[in-house]
Design an enzyme around this catalytic site. Structure first.
Site, short mmCIF file in Angstrom:
data_model
loop_
_atom_site.label_atom_id
_atom_site.label_comp_id
_atom_site.label_asym_id
_atom_site.label_seq_id
_atom_site.Cartn_x
_atom_site.Cartn_y
_atom_site.Cartn_z
CG ASP A 468 -2.22 0.75 1.00
OD1 ASP A 468 -2.31 1.51 0.02
OD2 ASP A 468 -3.14 0.57 1.81
CG ASP A 538 -9.13 2.43 -0.15
OD1 ASP A 538 -8.63 1.32 -0.43
OD2 ASP A 538 -8.48 3.34 0.39
#
Length: 727
Positions: A468, A538
């Site tokens: 990430d 997301d």
């Protein structure tokens, strides 16, 4: 040979099976002639030659790598500042060479070939005699794909310093009035992949990223199309930059109606010092032509990126079905809770458990511990190896989340090395999500991260890593770079990321790496070279995901698109959608779950079992088939797409209705990509009814759709040829 050189006229003709790209040397300048459907090569092709009006100047020439300062007043492809402060250079043709295959780009991700017969590469040498600047333009043309890959290498062959102020990867001048429209991807966090299409007019249309990453706001991709171009017909010219940092793309229409398209590393806040003998390599741009609309443009990119950009063990393997604990627990978990989720996953047929954020340092919220890559024994008393072993014994593989490019001010690493972040002395250090960015221009920083992660991956049975990155670059400066090279920091950061990724993916080839950047903030071809899939957004709401996944498919294959079922009410938008609808949307990418499986009812568990079993049957087709977009979620209440096998003997169709329609008319869904001469067995979902329908009828009349009178309806069809080989 796919590259033909007509030396007496200075004509260069690059051919693939369905495309031609032609330019000519005119008065020492490489001048663009043609890009489009394949032309048969004839000698001497004098009808194609560029004839310039007398005293017209460079402003009227459609150039291949234009400069500024000698009569061309449009945006240049490069700009160099000489040691005396002047900025005038004039590149002239000096020679060429042809290479079988496609050379790699040192330090960069790049499209590749497995056999040199797949492509030929032309290197065109241009020289500015005054300064000694040499530019080598590289053109790789694939024999069986309508794709050409361009990049540039700028070399200081003089005896004085040069400073590059601009060095783009590709520039194409489309001569004459074309009435182009431009299509590109826009958005923000949690709403990536929006398709923007608008006409070009005289002047400049530009989009870029100044964030140090490709970004949620714009993707490093654009296509020029005609007003008549649709999914299935019309010209489309695609440009996709294989780069993960700040970029720029612009289309400029001049007063004569010609269009210049430029793309490359963002020249804003960029400079690169070239001492004598030094060189600068640009990232490459993959240029694709389609005469059959945006759909065929996308499929060309999909096939190329899936098989000749992605690499490694998992390139051709079917991807595992996973469950990620993030939305199930956030930071609040212990080993027993994780194992309980994995236990339910095992019963449902799930193959991989992923432990997300919160397992290291003292990470009880997102305000600490990034950089301290040591397991938290409060939550995991037996450590990662213990919890991974327990999960493995359930029959699931174990995956792990990391964010290695970041550092928390509240961390042991920061207290020991406060100078290891990107920063400018005397200036405040802007925090986002309570974190700073590590200075990846520094070798010792990359070595620390490599050693930290290697220690984990070598001692814990990690099969999957979610890599990430949760913030943009600010205070872009490096304590290790001298003043004259501070403007190189952002680009050197990206090169540092690539260097680390090459090391770590090479050292751990059995790990499936997935990239993430708060979702799709760095969904670009550069990252796909190291990690064959990306967490697309997301936002896991199924309705929003229709647009996000549809738009992302404009350039990226389904095998790269991470798509999960999450809980309702959805955590991003609060929407309630049926589990079946969420599953159908997520099964159109790399499938998984992002919720607490222990909270499912028995009825929900049965639905998930069916979803998991179905995806195991179809994932090969989803991940490797040709994608045809049938109905756009940007244009109405319905969406639909389908995946077709290479031999056209099998297909999978998904269709979605967001809101119920009162007293609707009979609706038919026209399919695409099938063979009109084949007969197909058509199965709707789990129905046992399997009517035989001809490919011609499926594509021209279509499938009748029957929606129930309720919101968020979806369905799917499996289609198989009953007379394979008869076409």
């Amino acid at each position: 040979m796919s590259i033909i050189v007509q030396e007496q006229t200075g004509l260069f003709h690059l051919q693939s099976s369905g495309m031609s790209y032609i330019f000519q040397i005119v008065e020492g300048y490489p001048v663009h002639v043609y890009w489009g459907n394949r032309l048969k090569h004839r000698e001497p092709m004098s009808d194609l030659l560029i004839h310039t009006p007398k005293k017209a100047g460079l402003d009227r020439l459609p150039q291949e790598y234009p400069q500024y300062g000698s009569g061309d007043f449009r945006n240049p492809a490069y700009q160099a500042e000489l040691e005396d402060g002047t900025r005038i250079t004039e590149l002239k043709y000096a020679g060429y060479r042809i290479i079988k295959g496609k050379p790699s780009l040192t330090g960069f991700p790049a499209v590749y070939v497995e056999d040199e017969a797949e492509a030929d590469t032309l290197e065109l040498e241009l020289v500015d005699a005054y300064s000694g600047l040499q530019v080598v333009l590289s053109y790789s043309i694939f024999s069986d794909r309508n794709a050409i890959v361009r990049s540039a290498r700028l070399v200081n062959e003089g005896d004085k310093k040069l400073r590059l102020r601009r060095a783009l990867s590709a520039s194409v001048d489309f001569q004459g009035t074309r009435d182009f429209e431009i299509t590109y991807l826009t958005g923000a966090w949690a709403r990536e992949g929006n398709i923007t299409r608008k006409p070009l007019h005289q002047g400049e249309t530009r989009f870029d990223s100044k964030r140090g990453m490709s970004g949620h706001q714009f993707n490093p991709f654009a296509a020029l199309v005609t007003p008549q171009t649709t999914e299935y017909q019309g010209d489309a010219y695609g440009f996709s930059l294989v780069y993960s940092g700040g970029f720029e793309a612009s289309a400029e229409v001049d007063s004569f109606g010609s269009t210049r398209f430029n793309i490359g590393v963002n020249s804003f806040d960029f400079a690169w010092l070239l001492t004598p003998g030094e060189s600068f390599q640009t990232p490459e741009t993959v240029m694709v032509y389609s005469g059959q609309g945006l759909g065929e443009l996308s499929r060309t990119y999909h096939r190329l990126y899936r098989t000749r950009l992605c690499r490694g063990k998992y390139r051709d393997q079917e991807r595992p079905i996973l469950v990620n604990n993030w939305e199930a627990t956030y930071f609040n978990f212990n080993a027993d809770k994780l194992v309980s989720i994995a236990e339910e996953g095992a019963k449902l047929g799930i193959e991989l458990f992923v432990l997300d954020d919160g397992w290291f340092g003292k990470r009880d919220s997102d305000n600490s511990s990034l950089g301290d890559w040591v397991e938290d024994r409060r939550k995991l008393p037996g450590g990662l190896a213990d919890v991974a072993g327990r999960i493995n014994r359930l029959g699931l593989k174990f995956g792990l989340w990391v964010e290695p490019e970041m550092i928390s001010p509240d961390s042991e690493l920061y207290r020991k090395h406060p100078d290891w972040c990107l920063h400018v002395p005397g200036r405040r250090r802007s925090e986002a999500r309570w974190q700073l960015v590590l200075d990846y221009t520094r070798q010792e920083v990359r070595d620390y991260i490599y050693d930290s992660l290697s220690a984990i991956f070598s001692s814990v049975p990690v099969s999957y890593v979610k890599w990430d990155m949760n913030r943009c670059l600010t205070e872009i400066g490096s304590a290790e770079l001298p003043p004259e090279r501070q403007s190189e920091t952002a680009h050197r950061y990206v090169l540092g990321v690539y260097e680390l990724l090459e090391r770590i993916t090479t050292a751990f080839p059995d790990i499936l790496f997935e990239s993430c950047c708060s979702g799709g903030g760095r969904f670009d071809p550069g990252m796909l070279y190291y990690m064959p899939q990306t967490w697309t957004s997301d936002n896991t709401d199924a309705v929003e995901r229709l647009k996000i996944q549809y738009g992302t498919s404009l350039v990226y294959p389904a095998s790269a698109i991470g798509a999960h079922v999450s809980a309702v009410p959805n955590h991003q938008v609060g929407r309630m959608t049926p589990l079946e609808f969420r599953g159908d949307v997520a099964m159109s990418g790399n499938f998984g779950y992002e919720l607490d499986l222990t909270k499912f009812t028995e009825e929900e568990k049965e639905i998930v079992k069916r979803q998991v079993a179905a995806y195991k049957e179809i994932r090969g087709l989803v991940q490797k088939g040709d994608l045809y977009r049938l109905k756009s979620p940007f244009e109405g209440n319905e969406s639909a797409w389908m995946f077709v096998s290479e031999n056209k003997e099998e297909a999978l169709v998904y269709h979605f209705q967001v809101m119920a329609v009162p007293h609707p008319p009979q609706r038919y869904l026209r399919l695409a990509g099938l063979h009109p001469e084949l007969e197909y067995e058509v199965q709707s979902g789990d129905s046992e009814d399997k009517p035989i329908i001809g490919g011609d009828r499926l594509m021209h009349l279509g499938l009748p759709l029957a929606y129930e009178q309720k919101d968020y309806e979806s369905g799917w069809f499996r289609i198989r040829a009953v007379n394979p080989g008869k076409a």
